[in-house]
Design a protein around this motif. Sequence first.
Motif, PDB file in Angstrom:
ATOM      1  N   ARG A   6       0.822  -1.206   0.000  1.00  8.80           N
ATOM      2  CA  ARG A   6       0.000   0.000   0.000  1.00  8.80           C
ATOM      3  C   ARG A   6       0.859   1.259   0.000  1.00  8.80           C
ATOM      4  NH1 ARG A   6      -4.719  -1.512   4.312  1.00  8.80           N
ATOM      5  NH2 ARG A   6      -5.813  -2.963   2.963  1.00  8.80           N
ATOM      6  N   ARG A   7       1.911   1.255   0.778  1.00  8.68           N
ATOM      7  CA  ARG A   7       2.810   2.414   0.834  1.00  8.68           C
ATOM      8  C   ARG A   7       3.474   2.640  -0.525  1.00  8.68           C
ATOM      9  NH1 ARG A   7       6.653   0.924   4.499  1.00  8.68           N
ATOM     10  NH2 ARG A   7       5.014   0.748   6.026  1.00  8.68           N
ATOM     11  N   TRP A   8       3.900   1.571  -1.180  1.00  8.94           N
ATOM     12  CA  TRP A   8       4.519   1.696  -2.515  1.00  8.94           C
ATOM     13  C   TRP A   8       3.497   2.224  -3.512  1.00  8.94           C
ATOM     14  CZ3 TRP A   8       3.599  -0.400  -7.351  1.00  8.94           C
ATOM     15  CH2 TRP A   8       4.615  -0.209  -8.292  1.00  8.94           C
ATOM     16  N   ARG A   9       2.291   1.677  -3.480  1.00  6.70           N
ATOM     17  CA  ARG A   9       1.249   2.061  -4.434  1.00  6.70           C
ATOM     18  C   ARG A   9       0.829   3.518  -4.258  1.00  6.70           C
ATOM     19  NH1 ARG A   9      -3.856  -0.802  -3.171  1.00  6.70           N
ATOM     20  NH2 ARG A   9      -4.306   1.127  -2.091  1.00  6.70           N
ATOM     21  N   LYS A  10       0.759   3.987  -3.017  1.00  6.63           N
ATOM     22  CA  LYS A  10       0.335   5.365  -2.776  1.00  6.63           C
ATOM     23  C   LYS A  10       1.449   6.369  -3.029  1.00  6.63           C
ATOM     24  CE  LYS A  10      -3.337   4.165   0.285  1.00  6.63           C
ATOM     25  NZ  LYS A  10      -4.278   4.669   1.198  1.00  6.63           N
ATOM     26  N   GLY A  11       2.668   5.924  -3.170  1.00  4.95           N
ATOM     27  CA  GLY A  11       3.788   6.820  -3.401  1.00  4.95           C
ATOM     28  C   GLY A  11       4.053   7.101  -4.864  1.00  4.95           C
ATOM     29  N   ARG A  12       3.138   6.720  -5.735  1.00  6.73           N
ATOM     30  CA  ARG A  12       3.319   6.911  -7.185  1.00  6.73           C
ATOM     31  C   ARG A  12       1.953   6.905  -7.866  1.00  6.73           C
ATOM     32  NH1 ARG A  12       7.530   4.298  -7.357  1.00  6.73           N
ATOM     33  NH2 ARG A  12       7.566   4.108  -5.139  1.00  6.73           N
ATOM     34  N   PRO A  13       1.860   7.349  -9.117  1.00  5.39           N
ATOM     35  CA  PRO A  13       0.561   7.340  -9.813  1.00  5.39           C
ATOM     36  C   PRO A  13       0.200   5.937 -10.300  1.00  5.39           C
ATOM     37  CG  PRO A  13       2.244   8.307 -11.217  1.00  5.39           C
ATOM     38  CD  PRO A  13       2.888   8.047  -9.889  1.00  5.39           C
ATOM     39  N   PHE A  14      -0.164   5.075  -9.378  1.00  7.49           N
ATOM     40  CA  PHE A  14      -0.355   3.665  -9.691  1.00  7.49           C
ATOM     41  C   PHE A  14      -1.500   3.424 -10.668  1.00  7.49           C
ATOM     42  CE2 PHE A  14      -2.348  -0.445  -8.865  1.00  7.49           C
ATOM     43  CZ  PHE A  14      -1.290  -1.283  -9.160  1.00  7.49           C
ATOM     44  N   TRP A  15      -2.669   3.990 -10.403  1.00  2.65           N
ATOM     45  CA  TRP A  15      -3.832   3.693 -11.236  1.00  2.65           C
ATOM     46  C   TRP A  15      -3.690   4.296 -12.623  1.00  2.65           C
ATOM     47  CZ3 TRP A  15      -6.085  -0.288  -9.550  1.00  2.65           C
ATOM     48  CH2 TRP A  15      -6.171  -0.538  -8.186  1.00  2.65           C
ATOM     49  N   GLY A  16      -3.088   5.459 -12.735  1.00  4.47           N
ATOM     50  CA  GLY A  16      -2.837   6.030 -14.055  1.00  4.47           C
ATOM     51  C   GLY A  16      -1.843   5.189 -14.841  1.00  4.47           C
ATOM     52  N   GLY A  17      -0.808   4.697 -14.174  1.00  3.46           N
ATOM     53  CA  GLY A  17       0.161   3.823 -14.835  1.00  3.46           C
ATOM     54  C   GLY A  17      -0.471   2.513 -15.277  1.00  3.46           C
ATOM     55  N   LEU A  18      -1.363   1.969 -14.452  1.00  9.29           N
ATOM     56  CA  LEU A  18      -2.051   0.734 -14.826  1.00  9.29           C
ATOM     57  C   LEU A  18      -2.938   0.948 -16.050  1.00  9.29           C
ATOM     58  CD1 LEU A  18      -2.644  -2.239 -14.104  1.00  9.29           C
ATOM     59  CD2 LEU A  18      -4.545  -1.387 -12.716  1.00  9.29           C
ATOM     60  N   ALA A  19      -3.657   2.072 -16.078  1.00 15.09           N
ATOM     61  CA  ALA A  19      -4.509   2.358 -17.237  1.00 15.09           C
ATOM     62  C   ALA A  19      -3.660   2.548 -18.493  1.00 15.09           C
ATOM     63  CB  ALA A  19      -5.363   3.599 -16.971  1.00 15.09           C
ATOM     64  N   ALA A  20      -2.497   3.191 -18.366  1.00 16.49           N
ATOM     65  CA  ALA A  20      -1.620   3.390 -19.529  1.00 16.49           C
ATOM     66  C   ALA A  20      -1.055   2.065 -20.031  1.00 16.49           C
ATOM     67  CB  ALA A  20      -0.483   4.349 -19.168  1.00 16.49           C
ATOM     68  N   VAL A  21      -0.674   1.187 -19.121  1.00 18.65           N
ATOM     69  CA  VAL A  21      -0.150  -0.124 -19.522  1.00 18.65           C
ATOM     70  C   VAL A  21      -1.250  -0.941 -20.210  1.00 18.65           C
ATOM     71  CG1 VAL A  21       0.699  -2.329 -18.624  1.00 18.65           C
ATOM     72  CG2 VAL A  21       1.713  -0.206 -17.826  1.00 18.65           C
ATOM     73  N   LEU A  22      -2.444  -0.934 -19.657  1.00 17.98           N
ATOM     74  CA  LEU A  22      -3.546  -1.674 -20.273  1.00 17.98           C
ATOM     75  C   LEU A  22      -3.908  -1.106 -21.650  1.00 17.98           C
ATOM     76  CD1 LEU A  22      -5.895  -2.318 -17.219  1.00 17.98           C
ATOM     77  CD2 LEU A  22      -4.389  -3.948 -18.385  1.00 17.98           C
ATOM     78  N   ALA A  23      -3.863   0.213 -21.789  1.00 20.80           N
ATOM     79  CA  ALA A  23      -4.133   0.828 -23.091  1.00 20.80           C
ATOM     80  C   ALA A  23      -3.065   0.428 -24.095  1.00 20.80           C
ATOM     81  CB  ALA A  23      -4.194   2.346 -22.954  1.00 20.80           C
ATOM     82  N   GLY A  24      -1.809   0.417 -23.681  1.00 18.37           N
ATOM     83  CA  GLY A  24      -0.729   0.008 -24.578  1.00 18.37           C
ATOM     84  C   GLY A  24      -0.852  -1.447 -24.992  1.00 18.37           C
ATOM     85  N   VAL A  25      -1.240  -2.299 -24.063  1.00 11.02           N
ATOM     86  CA  VAL A  25      -1.433  -3.718 -24.392  1.00 11.02           C
ATOM     87  C   VAL A  25      -2.584  -3.870 -25.384  1.00 11.02           C
ATOM     88  CG1 VAL A  25      -2.179  -5.932 -23.425  1.00 11.02           C
ATOM     89  CG2 VAL A  25      -0.407  -4.615 -22.287  1.00 11.02           C
ATOM     90  N   GLU A  26      -3.661  -3.126 -25.178  1.00 15.59           N
ATOM     91  CA  GLU A  26      -4.810  -3.202 -26.087  1.00 15.59           C
ATOM     92  C   GLU A  26      -4.431  -2.741 -27.490  1.00 15.59           C
ATOM     93  OE1 GLU A  26      -8.568  -3.419 -27.805  1.00 15.59           O
ATOM     94  OE2 GLU A  26      -7.856  -4.316 -25.946  1.00 15.59           O
ATOM     95  N   ILE A  27      -3.680  -1.666 -27.590  1.00 12.43           N
ATOM     96  CA  ILE A  27      -3.292  -1.147 -28.909  1.00 12.43           C
ATOM     97  C   ILE A  27      -2.279  -2.077 -29.579  1.00 12.43           C
ATOM     98  CG2 ILE A  27      -2.104   0.771 -30.042  1.00 12.43           C
ATOM     99  CD1 ILE A  27      -3.571   2.618 -28.074  1.00 12.43           C
ATOM    100  N   CYS A  28      -1.390  -2.685 -28.798  1.00  8.86           N
ATOM    101  CA  CYS A  28      -0.406  -3.621 -29.356  1.00  8.86           C
ATOM    102  C   CYS A  28      -1.030  -4.951 -29.762  1.00  8.86           C
ATOM    103  CB  CYS A  28       0.682  -3.927 -28.324  1.00  8.86           C
ATOM    104  SG  CYS A  28       2.003  -2.756 -28.266  1.00  8.86           S
ATOM    105  N   ALA A  29      -2.049  -5.384 -29.056  1.00  7.52           N
ATOM    106  CA  ALA A  29      -2.587  -6.731 -29.263  1.00  7.52           C
ATOM    107  C   ALA A  29      -3.278  -6.888 -30.605  1.00  7.52           C
ATOM    108  CB  ALA A  29      -3.550  -7.078 -28.135  1.00  7.52           C
TER     109      ALA A  29
END
Length: 162
Positions: A6-29
Motif C-alpha cells: 500500500r505504501r509503494w502504491r500510494k507513493g506513485r501514480p499507480f492507477w494512471g500507470g495501470l490504465a496506460a499499460v492496459l491501453a498500450g497492451v490493447e493497442i499492441c494486441a
Amino acid sequence: MLLSWRRWRKGRPFWGGLAAVLAGVEICALPLAPLKIMLQQGIAGIPSVLMGLVMIVMGLSAWFAPHYRGMAGVLTVLCAAAALVMSNLGGFLLGTVLGILGGSMIFAWQPAAPAESGAPTASGDPGNGTTPANGTAPETGTAPEAAAAAPAAPTPLEGDPR
C-alpha cells in the motif's frame, strides 16, 4: 507485506500507470494477430505496435520513476490520441480512452505531503502545544511575521446582505 504494498502504491501514480499499460497492451494486441491477418494489414501494424510499446513504457515509468510523471502523462495522452487515427481506431476506442484517462491521471498525480510528526522543531517546541523536554513553556504570543502571513478574513462586498 500488505502495508508495504500500500505504501509503494500510494507513493506513485499507480492507477494512471495501470490504465496506460492496459491501453498500450490493447493497442499492441490488435496488430499482433495471427500471421494470416497480419499479412493483410501490411506495414500499417508497425505504428500500432510502436505506440503501444511507448504507452507501456510510459505507464511503467510512472510506477518506477514517478518524478517523470509530467512527461509520461503528456506522452501517453499524445500516443493515445495518435492511435485513434493510426491504429485501428485506437484499439477499437478502448485503447484510446484508457490511454487518455491514464495519461491524465499520471499527469495530475501529486506526491502526498509528509505527515506531521511530533518531533521537536528548531525552537524546541514539539509542535503539539505541550511543554518541551527542557521544562520551558511554549511561546503563546504572535509574531508580526505570523500575523502578516495569516490570511485576512474576507470582507463583505457592497450590496451583500450579510
